[in-house]
Design an enzyme around this catalytic site. Structure first.
Site, mmCIF file in Angstrom:
data_model
loop_
_atom_site.group_PDB
_atom_site.id
_atom_site.type_symbol
_atom_site.label_atom_id
_atom_site.label_comp_id
_atom_site.label_asym_id
_atom_site.label_seq_id
_atom_site.Cartn_x
_atom_site.Cartn_y
_atom_site.Cartn_z
ATOM 1 N N ASP A 266 0.857 -1.177 0.000
ATOM 2 C CA ASP A 266 0.000 0.000 0.000
ATOM 3 C C ASP A 266 0.900 1.235 0.000
ATOM 4 O O ASP A 266 2.054 1.172 0.430
ATOM 5 C CB ASP A 266 -0.935 0.024 1.213
ATOM 6 N N ASP A 313 -6.971 -4.597 -5.863
ATOM 7 C CA ASP A 313 -8.251 -4.121 -5.325
ATOM 8 C C ASP A 313 -8.186 -2.596 -5.414
ATOM 9 O O ASP A 313 -7.848 -1.911 -4.452
ATOM 10 C CB ASP A 313 -8.418 -4.606 -3.888
ATOM 11 N N CYS A 366 -14.945 -2.136 -5.560
ATOM 12 C CA CYS A 366 -16.255 -2.161 -4.916
ATOM 13 C C CYS A 366 -17.092 -1.025 -5.509
ATOM 14 O O CYS A 366 -17.725 -0.255 -4.805
ATOM 15 C CB CYS A 366 -16.138 -2.034 -3.395
#
Length: 433
Positions: A266, A313, A366
């Site tokens: 990240d 993601d 998402c």
């Protein structure tokens, strides 16, 4: 706290949320930290009002305009919400320390008229008000859902259940159900994820022994499915490229049975650090956490072609999570979407360098937006002829083994059709040799 003090606290929290770019739960947590005198029961009561107002803010604003209220703000929304709940603004309600002041004559007039309503809906409400989403996004949603738009977004409007993932490193689903039952918590198996459990109501996890022991983790069923179709196996080398707080990292580590190499990346060190407690509680020890400096990070260059699976993601609009984060829809603008599209494209191109020949890159969001999902995959494949898309039914058969719940090349999930959050995933395979 008195009922009026709770109302004032709800007004204060909503005002703070509106002024902040942070997520609503983070703003609310900060508010409570500064006011230790607010107990757990009062916090739950305040949160009920706050999240209810956020879920039906478009309708509340519509009614306030309908009744010609001059100033639409957190106070008028809370009073309107109170009226829709059938709560009479009696003088006794507005007494005690820290209390909201009693409604003014103008406020009392619109409250009394709203108390007479038979429904929070009105036949003249446009679709974006009735289904609670920003008006600017409607053409995109119409193109995606067509005639089912009202039903799809109605399901997105409702509150989400609490989904749990069983940690396969420590328990089977049956053992986790039994452990929760011993604490008088009823959990039902989810329909699609073989590791999922669903609770009828939300509970404070820190009070649940099964959570403290690492048997379960909070994770929406859709997110569990995305982690499963990565197809991580013991002994593989895998990257969770945008790992965040580590939800999918935990699921992938369990699929690998703690064997092999799993790197959680990240760009934010605080997110990488925050995953540490979750990894320890889950008994995960094959994860290396790494802070990367964006797409030009030297580690990415050194590690090119080294990994069997790379999950991206991607940072996205989060439009698929609106039933959990209703505040996010009111903070999102079209400029945010356009900026994210460029960022996702760059991230995918960078992450693709890590995939070995014959390995797989998984693009997931998402989000409901086609531009963040199908369009990104099409653009990536056009720019990377050494990759091909693996049909989702093939991937599902390899990784989950039950009948695939979707048709077409991608995994696209919605609350209406699949009772999950809105999720998208596409599996891209690099040519061998």
């Amino acid at each position: 706290m008195t009922p009026a003090a709770r109302l004032q606290a709800a007004i204060d929290v909503l005002s703070a949320i509106e002024k902040s770019a942070k997520p609503a739960d983070s703003v609310a947590a900060s508010y409570y930290r500064d006011r230790r005198y607010i107990g757990a029961k009062d916090r739950r009561a305040v949160a009920e009002v706050v999240w209810r107002v956020l879920r039906r803010r478009a309708r509340l604003d519509w009614w306030l305009r309908f009744f010609e209220v001059e100033e639409i703000d957190s106070r008028s929304r809370v009073l309107a919400d109170m009226a829709l709940e059938g709560i009479q603004p009696d003088p006794d309600l507005f007494r005690g320390p820290h209390s909201a002041w009693a409604p003014e004559p103008e406020e009392r007039r619109f409250i009394e008229r709203m108390l007479e309503l038979k429904s929070p809906f009105h036949r003249d409400m446009p679709p974006h008000v009735r289904s609670e989403y920003p008006e600017w996004i409607e053409p995109r949603l119409v193109a995606l859902f067509g005639d089912s738009l009202g039903d799809e977004m109605g399901a997105m409007r409702d509150e989400a259940p609490l989904d749990l993932r069983v940690n396969a490193l420590k328990a089977t689903r049956e053992q986790a159900i039994a452990a929760l039952a011993a604490e008088k918590i009823r959990a039902e198996p989810t329909a699609l994820s073989p590791l999922g459990l669903r609770l009828a109501s939300r509970l404070p996890l820190v009070q649940i022994q099964a959570w403290r022991d690492g048997l379960i983790e909070v994770q929406d069923e859709g997110s569990q499915l995305v982690a499963l179709i990565v197809g991580a196996k013991p002994g593989m080398a895998v990257v969770d490229y945008c790992a965040g707080a580590g939800g999918k990292t935990l699921a992938i580590a369990a699929a690998m049975a703690n064997k092999g190499r799993l790197v959680a990346c990240d760009v934010a060190s605080w997110r990488v650090d925050r995953a540490g407690d979750r990894l320890r509680r889950a008994g995960v020890h094959n994860v290396t956490r790494r802070v990367i400096e964006g797409e030009s990070d030297k580690w990415i260059k050194r590690s090119a072609g080294s990994f069997d699976r790379v999950l991206v993601d991607a940072p996205c609009t989060g439009t698929g999570t609106w039933r959990r984060n209703p505040d996010a829809k009111w903070q999102l603008g079209e400029a945010d979407l356009l900026e994210l599209i460029v960022r996702q494209r760059d991230i995918l191109a960078s992450a693709a360098r890590l995939v070995r020949p014959g390995g797989r890159l998984i693009h997931a969001t998402c989000s409901l937006m086609t531009e963040e999902n199908e369009a990104q995959v099409e653009a990536f494949l056009a720019a990377h002829p050494d990759y091909r898309q693996v049909p989702i039914d093939e991937v599902w058969a390899e990784t989950i083994g039950t009948p695939c719940p979707v048709a077409g090349p991608h995994l696209r999930l919605t609350p209406l059709r699949h009772r999950t959050d809105g999720f998208f995933a596409s599996v891209l395979e690099r040519a061998a040799g």
